[in-house]
Motif scaffolding. Structure first.
Motif, PDB file in Angstrom:
ATOM      1  N   LYS A   1       0.732  -1.168   0.197  1.00 34.12           N
ATOM      2  CA  LYS A   1      -0.088   0.389   0.313  1.00 34.12           C
ATOM      3  C   LYS A   1       0.632   1.070   0.105  1.00 34.12           C
ATOM      4  O   LYS A   1       0.351   2.572  -0.507  1.00 34.12           O
ATOM      5  CB  LYS A   1      -0.760  -0.460   0.914  1.00 34.12           C
ATOM      6  N   ASN A   2       1.844   0.868   1.302  1.00 35.47           N
ATOM      7  CA  ASN A   2       2.892   2.520   1.136  1.00 35.47           C
ATOM      8  C   ASN A   2       3.412   2.614  -0.676  1.00 35.47           C
ATOM      9  O   ASN A   2       3.861   3.705  -1.130  1.00 35.47           O
ATOM     10  CB  ASN A   2       3.775   1.739   2.382  1.00 35.47           C
TER      11      ASN A   2
ATOM     12  N   LYS B   1      11.549   2.872   6.441  1.00 31.21           N
ATOM     13  CA  LYS B   1      11.439   1.490   7.788  1.00 31.21           C
ATOM     14  C   LYS B   1      10.173   0.806   7.721  1.00 31.21           C
ATOM     15  O   LYS B   1      10.423  -0.520   8.629  1.00 31.21           O
ATOM     16  CB  LYS B   1      10.575   3.027   8.289  1.00 31.21           C
ATOM     17  N   ILE B   2       9.232   0.611   6.856  1.00 36.79           N
ATOM     18  CA  ILE B   2       7.934  -0.625   6.676  1.00 36.79           C
ATOM     19  C   ILE B   2       8.712  -1.786   5.895  1.00 36.79           C
ATOM     20  O   ILE B   2       8.526  -3.002   6.882  1.00 36.79           O
ATOM     21  CB  ILE B   2       6.388   0.077   5.926  1.00 36.79           C
ATOM     22  N   SER B   3       9.130  -1.527   5.061  1.00 35.17           N
ATOM     23  CA  SER B   3      10.709  -2.848   4.429  1.00 35.17           C
ATOM     24  C   SER B   3      11.163  -3.232   5.275  1.00 35.17           C
ATOM     25  O   SER B   3      10.958  -4.576   6.055  1.00 35.17           O
ATOM     26  CB  SER B   3      11.031  -2.086   3.322  1.00 35.17           C
ATOM     27  N   VAL B   4      12.192  -2.027   5.884  1.00 33.63           N
ATOM     28  CA  VAL B   4      12.969  -3.268   7.374  1.00 33.63           C
ATOM     29  C   VAL B   4      12.136  -4.238   8.256  1.00 33.63           C
ATOM     30  O   VAL B   4      12.169  -4.913   8.882  1.00 33.63           O
ATOM     31  CB  VAL B   4      13.779  -1.974   8.208  1.00 33.63           C
TER      32      VAL B   4
ATOM     33  N   GLU C   1       7.607   9.806   1.796  1.00 36.32           N
ATOM     34  CA  GLU C   1       7.843   8.506   0.851  1.00 36.32           C
ATOM     35  C   GLU C   1       8.764   7.260   1.320  1.00 36.32           C
ATOM     36  O   GLU C   1       8.706   6.562   1.893  1.00 36.32           O
ATOM     37  CB  GLU C   1       6.955   8.698  -0.414  1.00 36.32           C
ATOM     38  N   ASP C   2      10.226   7.658   0.252  1.00 39.51           N
ATOM     39  CA  ASP C   2      10.716   6.853   0.856  1.00 39.51           C
ATOM     40  C   ASP C   2      11.685   6.813   1.883  1.00 39.51           C
ATOM     41  O   ASP C   2      12.158   5.538   2.465  1.00 39.51           O
ATOM     42  CB  ASP C   2      12.470   7.532   0.185  1.00 39.51           C
TER      43      ASP C   2
END
Length: 152
Positions: free
Chosen positions: A42-43, A133-136, A127-128
């Motif tokens: 989603k992000n 943060k969400i990926s980590v 955004e980046d």
């Protein structure tokens, strides 16, 4: 000190996930990995929307446009890799999921790198940052799942 700050940042993101997705409160590690990866999709999709809007701006320099197109490509690859990671987790392929999530987590980093290499100020700093943060977080949860289910 930086590691402690990073951990605090991850905890804040995790708390946010727990507030946004009620099912996460009772989820096991596999389910949490899927939930955070879905949040990542989603992000990334939101970032792609921002990129599309920015690309409509006719006053962008040629270099800014090129960098945004690179970011667009990276985020599209990231969405695909995140989707593959979900399939891998569902199939019990933790190593495949780790590989897919690792590839997906490159998108925001590569996007920021493209701005830096072009000596351009980032047009996507928030955004980046959030995407990273969400990926980590997704990777950290999956790594914990791997450690809980590792066979020597």
């Amino acid at each position: 000190m930086q590691e402690g700050a990073s951990r605090r940042s991850q905890i804040r993101v995790l708390r946010h996930v727990l507030q946004v997705v009620p099912e996460s409160r009772t989820a096991n590690l596999s389910q949490l990995t899927i939930i955070t990866t879905q949040l990542s999709i989603k992000n990334y999709t939101h970032a792609l929307g921002v990129i599309a809007q920015l690309l409509k701006n006719h006053s962008l320099s040629h270099l800014q446009r090129e960098v945004l197109e690179t970011c667009q490509e990276e985020y599209n690859l990231g969405v695909d890799a995140n989707k593959q990671a979900i399939e891998d987790v569902k199939a019990g392929d933790i190593f495949g999921a780790l590989s897919s999530l690792s590839a997906a987590s490159d998108a925001p980093v590569n996007c920021e790198d493209a701005f830096s290499e072009g000596k351009e100020a980032s047009l996507l700093p928030r955004e980046d940052d959030l995407a990273s943060k969400i990926s980590v977080l997704a990777l950290a949860i999956l790594t914990l799942l791997k450690s809980k289910s590792s066979i020597p």
